[in-house]
Motif scaffolding. Structure first.
Motif, PDB file in Angstrom:
ATOM      1  N   ARG A  56     -17.121   9.500 -24.310  1.00 56.04           N
ATOM      2  CA  ARG A  56     -17.214   9.161 -22.930  1.00 56.04           C
ATOM      3  C   ARG A  56     -15.883   8.682 -22.253  1.00 56.04           C
ATOM      4  O   ARG A  56     -15.296   7.899 -23.150  1.00 56.04           O
ATOM      5  N   VAL A  57     -15.886   8.482 -20.901  1.00 59.73           N
ATOM      6  CA  VAL A  57     -14.636   8.158 -20.309  1.00 59.73           C
ATOM      7  C   VAL A  57     -14.905   6.938 -19.181  1.00 59.73           C
ATOM      8  O   VAL A  57     -14.346   5.891 -19.136  1.00 59.73           O
ATOM      9  N   ALA A  64     -11.878   4.496 -15.799  1.00 62.27           N
ATOM     10  CA  ALA A  64     -11.823   5.468 -16.834  1.00 62.27           C
ATOM     11  C   ALA A  64     -11.125   4.821 -17.697  1.00 62.27           C
ATOM     12  O   ALA A  64      -9.851   4.090 -17.497  1.00 62.27           O
ATOM     13  N   VAL A  65     -11.592   4.874 -18.945  1.00 62.57           N
ATOM     14  CA  VAL A  65     -11.163   3.937 -20.264  1.00 62.57           C
ATOM     15  C   VAL A  65     -10.743   4.877 -21.575  1.00 62.57           C
ATOM     16  O   VAL A  65     -11.610   5.927 -21.537  1.00 62.57           O
ATOM     17  N   ASP A 279     -20.618  12.870 -17.522  1.00 58.26           N
ATOM     18  CA  ASP A 279     -19.478  12.012 -17.048  1.00 58.26           C
ATOM     19  C   ASP A 279     -18.141  13.115 -16.764  1.00 58.26           C
ATOM     20  O   ASP A 279     -17.827  13.838 -17.795  1.00 58.26           O
ATOM     21  N   PHE A 280     -17.946  13.078 -15.458  1.00 63.52           N
ATOM     22  CA  PHE A 280     -17.273  14.134 -15.091  1.00 63.52           C
ATOM     23  C   PHE A 280     -15.875  14.096 -15.611  1.00 63.52           C
ATOM     24  O   PHE A 280     -15.423  15.406 -16.175  1.00 63.52           O
ATOM     25  N   LEU A 281     -15.282  12.973 -15.841  1.00 56.39           N
ATOM     26  CA  LEU A 281     -14.020  12.944 -16.520  1.00 56.39           C
ATOM     27  C   LEU A 281     -13.940  13.284 -17.931  1.00 56.39           C
ATOM     28  O   LEU A 281     -13.140  14.037 -18.428  1.00 56.39           O
ATOM     29  N   ALA A 282     -15.033  12.784 -18.735  1.00 62.85           N
ATOM     30  CA  ALA A 282     -15.133  13.318 -20.179  1.00 62.85           C
ATOM     31  C   ALA A 282     -15.361  14.932 -20.372  1.00 62.85           C
ATOM     32  O   ALA A 282     -14.765  15.619 -21.013  1.00 62.85           O
ATOM     33  N   LEU A 340     -19.463   9.844 -10.577  1.00 62.85           N
ATOM     34  CA  LEU A 340     -18.005  10.226 -10.122  1.00 62.85           C
ATOM     35  C   LEU A 340     -17.703   9.405  -8.773  1.00 62.85           C
ATOM     36  O   LEU A 340     -16.523   9.212  -8.474  1.00 62.85           O
ATOM     37  N   LYS A 341     -18.929   9.524  -7.976  1.00 64.23           N
ATOM     38  CA  LYS A 341     -18.793   8.686  -6.698  1.00 64.23           C
ATOM     39  C   LYS A 341     -18.135   7.356  -7.017  1.00 64.23           C
ATOM     40  O   LYS A 341     -17.170   6.956  -6.273  1.00 64.23           O
TER      41      LYS A 341
END
Length: 411
Positions: A56-57, A64-65, A279-282, A340-341
């Motif tokens: 997860r991000v 974002a982590v 999670d879009f970034l993940a 994401l929003k």
């Protein structure tokens, strides 16, 4: 006499039934940013922990982590959010069209939009996806696939680019790297591996991405695909979308109760990841990692995307018969669009006002595409592809006997 107790079978049960809240503790959720990111050239042995953890991000505040946080511009994230919003609006309008009997049936990807949209951003032109019927985001995130064409295919009308030869939602776009969807469960996995092997045999640089649901992992094609992908180190990404349900069958029945679907990849000699699919970034980071492995001749990657099928299996399904009606609202991984929003708002690259404005713009865009598509006919008015098209696309040049048959048919 034997002193043993009688043998008994364990029959998995869903963790929630209609009228009672679901216990989602079975998901084993890792903290955002807590899961390590190994080098791309790692072996499958070194991914065993990653097949049970959850990459997860985005944290609860939208930041974002962790080591999986990808390098991505706000502009690219904005495009991703717009594509997810468009996909959700498209789904909603097509569902209504089916209820109006303009379409025979439809299948939404509500709650799963991030998986296809973010994954598409990690691929390159020429790569080939072998999707199921819930990856429409792969197409709707592109600018070169008109929504009108997709709708004509759904409406089975005179503008259907597939000329009525496929069921609704079973699209086919070779130029967009979207292999013809098959209604046979699991077959796209072995097709993806075979295509990837062919790409390697030719010395090409293109990779394949195959898709399957949690229930279809019980099909033999899933296991056959893993064997060939492992043995020949095929340049392929093997995506398992674990949306918790295979129609009305809970994911535990397919074997997701005491282990993970990603763990099957490790057992098959394939580097494997278990990822937060909302999670879009993940999704973007894991997809890039797997694509780089494939493109660098490091072999296949299996990714289990943990998500939730928010709507019914299809328009023929009533999920209220087998699960609580508010399950999706209580699903601990949340709504991919909202997450994401929130992240973009924390970056100062989005706002509530802009979100509402984009929502209205996309609704108008989808409505206009639907109006144009329906001008070619719907299931209600009988404007279907001509019977003459059954003779097309079989030979490069139509032979004499087919010309005679078409003439005899009078079309």
């Amino acid at each position: 006499m034997s002193q043993h107790e009688p043998l008994r079978l364990h029959v998995p049960e869903p963790s929630g039934r209609p009228g009672s809240p679901t216990d989602f503790s079975y998901l084993h959720i890792s903290e955002a940013g807590a899961v390590r990111r190994p080098p791309v050239d790692t072996s499958h042995f070194d991914t065993q922990d990653l097949a049970y953890a959850l990459i997860r991000v985005l944290d609860a505040q939208g930041h974002a982590v962790g080591p999986w946080a990808p390098e991505v511009s706000p502009a690219q994230l904005r495009r991703g959010l717009r594509a997810m919003m468009k996909t959700r609006i498209f789904d909603a309008r097509m569902l209504i069209a089916q209820r109006q009997k303009k379409i025979s049936f439809y299948m939404q990807c509500l709650g799963e939009e991030a998986i296809a949209v973010a994954h598409a951003q990690a691929l390159e032109p020429g790569d080939m996806c072998f999707p199921t019927y819930r990856q429409q985001g792969l197409l709707l995130s592109r600018d070169d696939v008109p929504m009108t064409e997709l709708m004509c295919q759904l409406l089975s009308n005179e503008g259907d680019p597939l000329k009525g030869r496929q069921l609704p939602v079973m699209y086919s776009y070779k130029r967009a790297g979207f292999f013809s969807i098959s209604g046979n469960l699991g077959t796209q996995f072995i097709q993806a591996v075979g295509w990837a092997m062919a790409s390697a045999i030719k010395g090409d640089t293109r990779i394949a991405s195959g898709w399957i649901g949690d229930g279809a992992t019980a099909e033999s094609d899933f296991h056959n695909a893993l064997i060939f992908a492992h043995v020949y180190r095929a340049p392929v990404i093997l995506n398992v979308v674990n949306n918790q349900w295979a129609i009305s069958t809970f994911q535990a029945v397919a074997g997701g109760e005491s282990t993970s679907f990603a763990a099957r990849g490790v057992g098959g000699g394939i580097a494997s990841l278990r990822v937060d699919g909302n999670d879009f970034l993940a999704v973007l980071a894991a997809s890039r990692w797997a694509a780089e492995r494939a493109r660098s001749n490091l072999g296949p990657t299996l990714i289990e995307w943990v998500t939730y099928r928010a709507g019914p299996h299809s328009t023929s399904d009533d999920p209220s018969k087998y699960r609580p009606a508010d399950d999706w609202e209580r699903f601990p991984l949340g709504d991919p669009v909202q997450r994401l929003k929130q992240h973009l708002i924390t970056l100062g690259a989005w706002s509530e006002q802009e979100h509402q404005q984009v929502q209205l713009e996309l609704e108008a865009e989808v409505a206009a595409a639907q109006k144009e598509a329906e001008s070619h006919g719907t299931l209600l008015d009988g404007h279907i592809p001509s019977a003459s098209t059954m003779f097309d696309d079989v030979y490069a040049e139509m032979p004499a006997h087919l010309r005679r048959q078409r003439q005899e048919l009078g079309v």
